[in-house]
Design a protein around this motif. Structure first.
Motif, PDB file in Angstrom:
ATOM      1  N   ALA A  11     129.149   1.068  -3.505  1.00 27.91           N
ATOM      2  CA  ALA A  11     130.359   0.260  -3.654  1.00 27.91           C
ATOM      3  C   ALA A  11     131.251   0.379  -2.426  1.00 27.91           C
ATOM      4  O   ALA A  11     131.894  -0.593  -2.019  1.00 27.91           O
ATOM      5  CB  ALA A  11     131.122   0.680  -4.911  1.00 27.91           C
ATOM      6  N   ALA A  12     131.265   1.557  -1.811  1.00 26.76           N
ATOM      7  CA  ALA A  12     132.101   1.777  -0.626  1.00 26.76           C
ATOM      8  C   ALA A  12     131.718   0.856   0.531  1.00 26.76           C
ATOM      9  O   ALA A  12     132.547   0.552   1.386  1.00 26.76           O
ATOM     10  CB  ALA A  12     132.006   3.233  -0.181  1.00 26.76           C
ATOM     11  N   ASN A  13     130.450   0.379   0.550  1.00 24.12           N
ATOM     12  CA  ASN A  13     129.994  -0.507   1.615  1.00 24.12           C
ATOM     13  C   ASN A  13     130.193  -1.985   1.299  1.00 24.12           C
ATOM     14  O   ASN A  13     129.933  -2.837   2.141  1.00 24.12           O
ATOM     15  CB  ASN A  13     128.522  -0.262   1.920  1.00 24.12           C
ATOM     16  CG  ASN A  13     128.250   1.167   2.287  1.00 24.12           C
ATOM     17  OD1 ASN A  13     127.563   1.868   1.550  1.00 24.12           O
ATOM     18  ND2 ASN A  13     128.803   1.632   3.391  1.00 24.12           N
ATOM     19  N   THR A  14     130.631  -2.279   0.069  1.00 23.37           N
ATOM     20  CA  THR A  14     130.785  -3.682  -0.343  1.00 23.37           C
ATOM     21  C   THR A  14     132.195  -3.962  -0.854  1.00 23.37           C
ATOM     22  O   THR A  14     132.390  -4.919  -1.602  1.00 23.37           O
ATOM     23  CB  THR A  14     129.760  -4.045  -1.439  1.00 23.37           C
ATOM     24  OG1 THR A  14     130.051  -3.283  -2.620  1.00 23.37           O
ATOM     25  CG2 THR A  14     128.327  -3.798  -0.984  1.00 23.37           C
ATOM     26  N   GLY A  15     133.141  -3.138  -0.469  1.00 18.54           N
ATOM     27  CA  GLY A  15     134.507  -3.319  -0.956  1.00 18.54           C
ATOM     28  C   GLY A  15     134.595  -3.207  -2.470  1.00 18.54           C
ATOM     29  O   GLY A  15     135.498  -3.761  -3.081  1.00 18.54           O
ATOM     30  N   GLY A  16     133.660  -2.510  -3.080  1.00 19.57           N
ATOM     31  CA  GLY A  16     133.636  -2.347  -4.531  1.00 19.57           C
ATOM     32  C   GLY A  16     132.949  -3.479  -5.270  1.00 19.57           C
ATOM     33  O   GLY A  16     132.789  -3.426  -6.485  1.00 19.57           O
ATOM     34  N   SER A  17     132.513  -4.511  -4.547  1.00 22.61           N
ATOM     35  CA  SER A  17     131.920  -5.691  -5.192  1.00 22.61           C
ATOM     36  C   SER A  17     130.647  -5.381  -5.972  1.00 22.61           C
ATOM     37  O   SER A  17     130.432  -5.923  -7.050  1.00 22.61           O
ATOM     38  CB  SER A  17     131.581  -6.768  -4.154  1.00 22.61           C
ATOM     39  OG  SER A  17     132.747  -7.225  -3.540  1.00 22.61           O
ATOM     40  N   LEU A  18     129.789  -4.536  -5.411  1.00 25.34           N
ATOM     41  CA  LEU A  18     128.519  -4.254  -6.071  1.00 25.34           C
ATOM     42  C   LEU A  18     127.955  -2.939  -5.582  1.00 25.34           C
ATOM     43  O   LEU A  18     128.363  -2.408  -4.548  1.00 25.34           O
ATOM     44  CB  LEU A  18     127.507  -5.382  -5.860  1.00 25.34           C
ATOM     45  CG  LEU A  18     127.054  -5.671  -4.425  1.00 25.34           C
ATOM     46  CD1 LEU A  18     125.818  -4.867  -4.055  1.00 25.34           C
ATOM     47  CD2 LEU A  18     126.762  -7.155  -4.274  1.00 25.34           C
TER      48      LEU A  18
END
Length: 153
Positions: free
Chosen positions: A30-37
């Motif tokens: 999530a840290a790499n996707t702004g929490g998106s997925l």
């Protein structure tokens, strides 16, 4: 958490292994996707899979990468083989099982992200009793219905 403004990439053969409730490889956090997925691969031996459970926070998307899997959700049952996909809604009890004869592999995407960290945390904490597992799972919004509700799956 930083914003999701650049591509999140997981090259073939990369990821963070986690040996908790079987073998998992965390492919995107999530840290790499702004929490998106979040995304992980699950390697599931024949005849195995999680018990009936529900996620309070995430929807789940599964793609069968290898093998044959049965999925139970809200009274429905479907079997999928390589290339098959299913999306399961948050809050609805579900489970899956490798109904094939060999190890199977799933790609699992959770939205929003965060649950992908469950497996590395379990590996680190090593809960030994059902109560310890349930307590750790609760921190991730994961619940296991009481035994009387399990007959739906």
């Amino acid at each position: 958490m930083k914003n999701f403004t650049h591509a999140a990439i997981s090259p073939s053969g990369h990821g963070t292994p986690a040996m908790a409730f079987g073998r998992h490889v965390i492919r995107m956090m999530a840290a790499n996707t702004g929490g998106s997925l979040g995304m992980f691969e699950a390697f599931v031996p024949a005849g195995e899979g999680p018990p009936l459970h529900a996620h309070e926070r995430e929807d789940e998307f599964f793609r069968v990468l290898a093998g044959r899997f049965g999925f139970w959700c809200a009274g429905d049952y479907v079997e999928l083989t390589e290339g098959g996909c299913i999306a399961l809604p948050r809050g609805v009890p579900h489970r899956f099982c490798n109904v094939g004869q060999t190890e199977g592999r799933l790609m699992v995407v959770v939205t929003p992200g965060g649950f992908e960290s469950f497996f590395p945390i379990v590996e680190l904490c090593k809960p030994g009793t059902p109560e310890e597992i349930a307590s750790l799972a609760k921190d991730f919004g994961l619940t296991f219905p009481p035994d009387d509700d399990r007959k739906v799956a």
